[in-house]
Enzyme design. Structure first.
Site, PDB file in Angstrom:
ATOM      1  CE  LYS A 188      -7.370  -3.499   4.046  1.00 53.77           C
ATOM      2  NZ  LYS A 188      -6.905  -3.092   2.709  1.00 53.77           N
ATOM      3  CG  ASP A 215      -0.473  -2.044   2.098  1.00 53.02           C
ATOM      4  OD1 ASP A 215      -0.709  -2.905   2.958  1.00 53.02           O
ATOM      5  OD2 ASP A 215      -1.368  -1.454   1.454  1.00 53.02           O
ATOM      6  CD  GLN A 233      -8.381  -1.720  -0.340  1.00 51.15           C
ATOM      7  OE1 GLN A 233      -8.013  -1.487   0.799  1.00 51.15           O
ATOM      8  NE2 GLN A 233      -8.370  -2.944  -0.866  1.00 51.15           N
TER       9      GLN A 233
END
Ligand code: NDP
Length: 283
Positions: free
Chosen positions: A49, A116, A93
């Site tokens: 990422k 997200d 994460q």
């Protein structure tokens, strides 16, 4: 003839556009990643990422914490990131270490920085059929693949295998918002084959190699493989690709299907949050 859906190519197109926009307007969106514990897969995902962000001109910062981190320490850092005007997007994460209450951590993120789309605010808007600040990256990427290949969803029977908050559930909501008829299967589902064989589209997000075999799919069905299973021979999905391909009209490979789209959507979400926060009318 079966069409292999090229997620890598589409992801490059999406991120290429983001890169030129960022350059054109000379801006620096910034993503913050919180990583706790020593999960080896998480480390690889976060590195990928960061690498992609750097390539596009998106700044990123990774805050790493040990396996035995205190929940309050994570929360304090999220509060700081929430207040920091230079941070546009916050990603936690997953998975977090077991003693951490994941729900409490995710809920601490300001919805306008929730890249997200996992906070109940954004998730709730999605469930209601309204526009959240961000849609979870993996299902958003799958929807983008459908659109790229002009696959109509309205009226289709879709099986989504796996009901996680990250993939399965938001996928179901997005498909319903597009007027598909969705069956959401999970570990307690009986006779998966009875459902799969009658499905126009199968999306498997379980994490079990060969869960979806040729005898389970009908002719000309569309197969989306989200699963990531690592063994000595490398990366495999949930679908028995080499046999299922004979029956599918469209199918995603692993690797090179859904995975690259997930990262591309993360970059897109970061860029979109930047624009919302700066009230930019770039496009
Ligand atoms: P989880 O690992 O959190 O959960 C798996 C889901 O599968 C659960 O809902 C479970 O049911 C369900 N399940 C287990 N066995 C069966 C079965 N036999 N039939 C139907 N459903 C079953 O899911 P994630 O969404 O986090 O991940 C799923 C897979 O997708 C993993 O391999 C992961 O690595 C991969 N992944 C890939 C991404 C990408 O970008 N390509 C992104 C995110 C994930 P129950 O709820 O009852 O336990």
């Amino acid at each position: 003839m079966t069409i292999i859906m090229d997620g890598k190519k589409l992801a490059e197109k999406v991120t290429g556009n983001i890169k030129s926009e960022i350059k054109k307007y000379n801006i620096r969106p910034k993503l913050a990643v919180i990583m706790a514990g020593d999960n080896p897969s998480s480390k690889i995902y976060v590195q990928n990422k960061q690498k992609k962000a750097l390539e596009l001109g998106i700044d990123s910062v990774v805050l790493t914490f040990p396996q035995d981190v205190y929940e309050d320490n994570l929360l304090e850092n999220i509060y700081i990131l929430n207040e920091d005007v230079n941070i546009n997007a916050i990603l936690v994460q997953l998975p977090l270490p077991e003693h951490i209450n994941t729900k409490r951590i995710l809920e601490a993120i300001e919805p306008i920085k929730d890249v997200d789309g996992f906070t109940s605010y954004n998730f709730g808007l999605l469930a209601l059929g309204y526009n959240p600040y961000c849609i979870p990256c993996t299902p958003k990427g799958i929807l983008r693949l459908f659109d790229e290949y002009n696959i109509e969803l309205e009226g289709k029977n879709v099986l989504v295998a796996g009901r996680s908050n990250i993939v399965g559930k938001p996928m179901m909501m997005l498909l319903q918002n597009r007027n598909a008829t969705v069956t959401l299967a999970h570990s307690k589902t009986k006779n998966l084959k009875d459902i799969s064989i009658n499905s126009d589209i199968i999306i498997s997000a379980v994490g079990k190699e060969n869960l979806i075999t040729e005898d389970m799919v009908k002719q000309n069905s569309i197969i989306i493989d989200v699963g990531i299973n690592r063994d000595i021979n490398g990366l495999k999905g949930d679908v028995d690709f080499k046999n299922v391909i004979n029956k599918a009209s469209y199918i995603t490979p692993v690797p090179g299907g859904v995975g690259p789209m997930t990262i591309a959507m993360l970059m897109e979400n970061t860029f979109e949050l930047y624009k919302i926060q700066k009230n930019y009318q770039l496009l």
